[in-house]
Design a protein around this motif. Structure first.
Motif, mmCIF file in Angstrom:
data_model
loop_
_atom_site.group_PDB
_atom_site.id
_atom_site.type_symbol
_atom_site.label_atom_id
_atom_site.label_comp_id
_atom_site.label_asym_id
_atom_site.label_seq_id
_atom_site.Cartn_x
_atom_site.Cartn_y
_atom_site.Cartn_z
ATOM 1 N N GLY A 1 0.708 -1.198 0.091
ATOM 2 C CA GLY A 1 -0.007 0.068 0.237
ATOM 3 C C GLY A 1 0.549 1.242 -0.449
ATOM 4 O O GLY A 1 2.461 1.107 -0.096
ATOM 5 N N ASP A 2 0.253 2.459 -0.094
ATOM 6 C CA ASP A 2 0.770 3.727 -0.686
ATOM 7 C C ASP A 2 1.355 4.360 1.032
ATOM 8 O O ASP A 2 -0.279 4.496 1.695
ATOM 9 C CB ASP A 2 0.459 4.598 -1.013
ATOM 10 N N LEU A 3 1.936 4.340 1.680
ATOM 11 C CA LEU A 3 2.659 4.456 3.178
ATOM 12 C C LEU A 3 1.481 5.912 3.541
ATOM 13 O O LEU A 3 0.557 5.917 4.587
ATOM 14 C CB LEU A 3 3.651 4.836 2.959
ATOM 15 N N LEU A 4 1.276 6.994 2.500
ATOM 16 C CA LEU A 4 0.647 8.060 2.928
ATOM 17 C C LEU A 4 -0.738 7.934 2.678
ATOM 18 O O LEU A 4 -1.553 8.233 3.569
ATOM 19 C CB LEU A 4 1.279 9.421 2.023
ATOM 20 N N LYS A 5 -1.221 7.264 1.856
ATOM 21 C CA LYS A 5 -2.758 7.076 1.355
ATOM 22 C C LYS A 5 -3.271 5.749 2.073
ATOM 23 O O LYS A 5 -4.807 6.228 2.921
ATOM 24 C CB LYS A 5 -2.932 6.734 -0.010
ATOM 25 N N LYS B 1 9.776 -0.066 0.169
ATOM 26 C CA LYS B 1 10.271 -1.038 -0.881
ATOM 27 C C LYS B 1 10.248 0.571 -2.167
ATOM 28 O O LYS B 1 11.656 0.372 -2.931
ATOM 29 C CB LYS B 1 8.885 -0.975 -1.774
ATOM 30 N N SER B 2 10.522 1.376 -1.811
ATOM 31 C CA SER B 2 10.933 2.809 -2.754
ATOM 32 C C SER B 2 10.323 4.419 -1.949
ATOM 33 O O SER B 2 9.043 3.845 -1.362
ATOM 34 C CB SER B 2 11.147 2.466 -4.106
ATOM 35 N N ALA B 3 10.717 5.082 -2.127
ATOM 36 C CA ALA B 3 10.270 6.411 -1.893
ATOM 37 C C ALA B 3 10.381 7.568 -1.938
ATOM 38 O O ALA B 3 10.989 8.078 -2.995
ATOM 39 C CB ALA B 3 10.626 6.142 -0.821
ATOM 40 N N ARG B 4 9.478 8.196 -2.001
ATOM 41 C CA ARG B 4 9.393 9.714 -2.807
ATOM 42 C C ARG B 4 9.091 10.674 -1.849
ATOM 43 O O ARG B 4 7.829 10.328 -0.893
ATOM 44 C CB ARG B 4 7.640 9.851 -3.484
ATOM 45 N N LEU B 5 10.737 11.780 -1.457
ATOM 46 C CA LEU B 5 10.302 12.850 -0.076
ATOM 47 C C LEU B 5 10.281 13.998 -1.237
ATOM 48 O O LEU B 5 10.692 14.369 -2.353
ATOM 49 C CB LEU B 5 11.868 12.250 0.577
ATOM 50 N N ALA B 6 10.537 15.169 0.234
ATOM 51 C CA ALA B 6 10.793 16.545 -1.020
ATOM 52 C C ALA B 6 11.151 16.827 0.405
ATOM 53 O O ALA B 6 11.069 17.051 1.821
ATOM 54 C CB ALA B 6 8.864 16.954 -1.308
ATOM 55 N N TYR B 7 12.002 18.581 -0.187
ATOM 56 C CA TYR B 7 11.977 19.300 0.562
ATOM 57 C C TYR B 7 11.497 20.509 0.667
ATOM 58 O O TYR B 7 11.690 21.028 -0.929
ATOM 59 C CB TYR B 7 13.938 19.103 -0.019
ATOM 60 N N PHE C 1 12.227 15.148 -4.286
ATOM 61 C CA PHE C 1 12.913 13.500 -4.778
ATOM 62 C C PHE C 1 13.287 11.555 -4.571
ATOM 63 O O PHE C 1 12.135 11.791 -3.931
ATOM 64 C CB PHE C 1 14.380 14.059 -4.623
ATOM 65 N N ALA C 2 13.120 11.291 -5.187
ATOM 66 C CA ALA C 2 12.507 9.810 -5.448
ATOM 67 C C ALA C 2 14.134 9.035 -4.664
ATOM 68 O O ALA C 2 15.690 8.776 -4.538
ATOM 69 C CB ALA C 2 12.859 9.321 -6.982
ATOM 70 N N VAL C 3 13.391 7.858 -3.579
ATOM 71 C CA VAL C 3 15.045 7.009 -3.416
ATOM 72 C C VAL C 3 14.199 5.613 -4.409
ATOM 73 O O VAL C 3 13.078 5.165 -3.368
ATOM 74 C CB VAL C 3 14.595 7.198 -1.942
ATOM 75 N N ASP C 4 14.760 5.180 -4.649
ATOM 76 C CA ASP C 4 15.236 4.220 -5.699
ATOM 77 C C ASP C 4 15.222 2.692 -5.116
ATOM 78 O O ASP C 4 15.738 2.257 -6.045
ATOM 79 C CB ASP C 4 15.215 4.374 -7.692
ATOM 80 N N GLU C 5 15.648 2.550 -3.900
ATOM 81 C CA GLU C 5 15.360 1.379 -3.393
ATOM 82 C C GLU C 5 15.253 0.748 -2.493
ATOM 83 O O GLU C 5 14.322 1.651 -1.767
ATOM 84 C CB GLU C 5 17.002 0.962 -3.726
ATOM 85 N N LEU D 1 3.447 11.185 -1.522
ATOM 86 C CA LEU D 1 2.679 10.180 -2.286
ATOM 87 C C LEU D 1 3.837 9.008 -3.372
ATOM 88 O O LEU D 1 4.374 9.579 -3.585
ATOM 89 C CB LEU D 1 1.619 10.662 -2.887
ATOM 90 N N GLY D 2 3.757 8.006 -3.906
ATOM 91 C CA GLY D 2 4.179 7.411 -3.945
ATOM 92 C C GLY D 2 5.534 6.584 -3.253
ATOM 93 O O GLY D 2 6.888 6.409 -4.118
ATOM 94 N N THR D 3 5.067 6.008 -2.289
ATOM 95 C CA THR D 3 5.928 5.580 -1.360
ATOM 96 C C THR D 3 5.197 3.799 -0.803
ATOM 97 O O THR D 3 4.071 4.169 0.274
ATOM 98 C CB THR D 3 6.183 6.317 -0.146
#
Lengths: 131, 131, 131
Positions: free
Chosen positions: C8-12, C35-41, C52-56, C96-98
């Protein structure tokens, strides 16, 4: 739960809120952003804090701390993790001199026996006694 | 809220406190410092923990965890972020073998149905079932 | 306290749980792995989030957040610290997207006046008003 004032000092704002609201024992977590920061690392051998500055705007990734008494006044002890535009993380003990950009904090007041900080011989720190 | 003993093992001290006080469900946050640490990363493909050591004194930036039951005993699951004298941050799953320098912990006991860990087929982890 | 669904998406997942359970004010902490993450600053000058994305696959070292209202719906605001197999730590504002690998979350509902997010002129953020 609430917001700390924009441009206020992070540590002073927390302690000021606790003094005004008679909170002498508690825990808090916060997130948000700072304009810059002053952190420290406790040198366990020399038993001294070594401060360092972070001179750029950073996200507050986590701010975990507690409220207890030192010399009869509520004092906040907090550790802070910060991150920059690439997600790089810099962390340490929160010092005075950390201006808030935006900060959302949850302070949970605890009831029961107050915890009082005094100098601890073993570590050189200002720790709670007798617990 | 209280202090963990100087030179005690971080994970063992938390679990020992919970066993002695009959805490079988709860959450905790902690800050402080360790003399060294053993952390781990869960390899999601091979479904195994890969441990690594941090062989120097570090600040505990954050320690976030929970208490639940495994084989009828309270077990602590915690993730730890540590920082060195320049604020560099190293983090992972907390393992046995992490001696406390000083640690201030807030454990919040939860009431209600116990959560029990069992092997989870999908992830290979020891997770709570049926929630 | 409970588990979020695998993949599932963490935030959702957090916001969905709050909507289903009528939680409009609260705080949470979580740990686990993604499994991966989308973060922001948040760029304090341009007043925009830079993602920015964390693809691992990464450990969730800490996830600290709160629940309040935006446009009448519960919204989660969270900051996330992640770590890789060597303990290297990457952190930021959770987007979203984590996708969750495994996540154990403690959500504490708060009572009292709701906190409502609106655009804040000073910071450009969507912050709580009047507190």
């Amino acid at each position: 739960m609430g917001r700390l004032p924009h441009e206020g000092d992070l540590l002073k704002s927390i302690e000021g809120f606790c003094r005004e609201n008679g909170i002498t024992l508690g825990v808090f977590t916060a997130l948000g952003a700072v304009k810059s920061a002053r952190l420290a690392y406790y040198d366990q051998e020399s038993q001294e804090y070594r401060g360092f500055a972070v001179d750029e705007p950073m996200e507050i990734v986590s701010c975990i701390g507690n409220i207890s008494l030192l010399n009869g006044q509520p004092i906040a002890h907090a550790h802070l993790a910060l991150s920059d535009g690439e997600g790089r993380t810099i962390s340490g003990h929160l010092m005075l001199g950390t201006p808030v950009f935006a900060c959302e904090i949850f302070i949970q007041e605890l009831l029961g026996e107050p915890l009082v900080r005094r100098r601890d011989e073993e570590t050189g720190g200002t720790l709670w006694q007798g617990d």
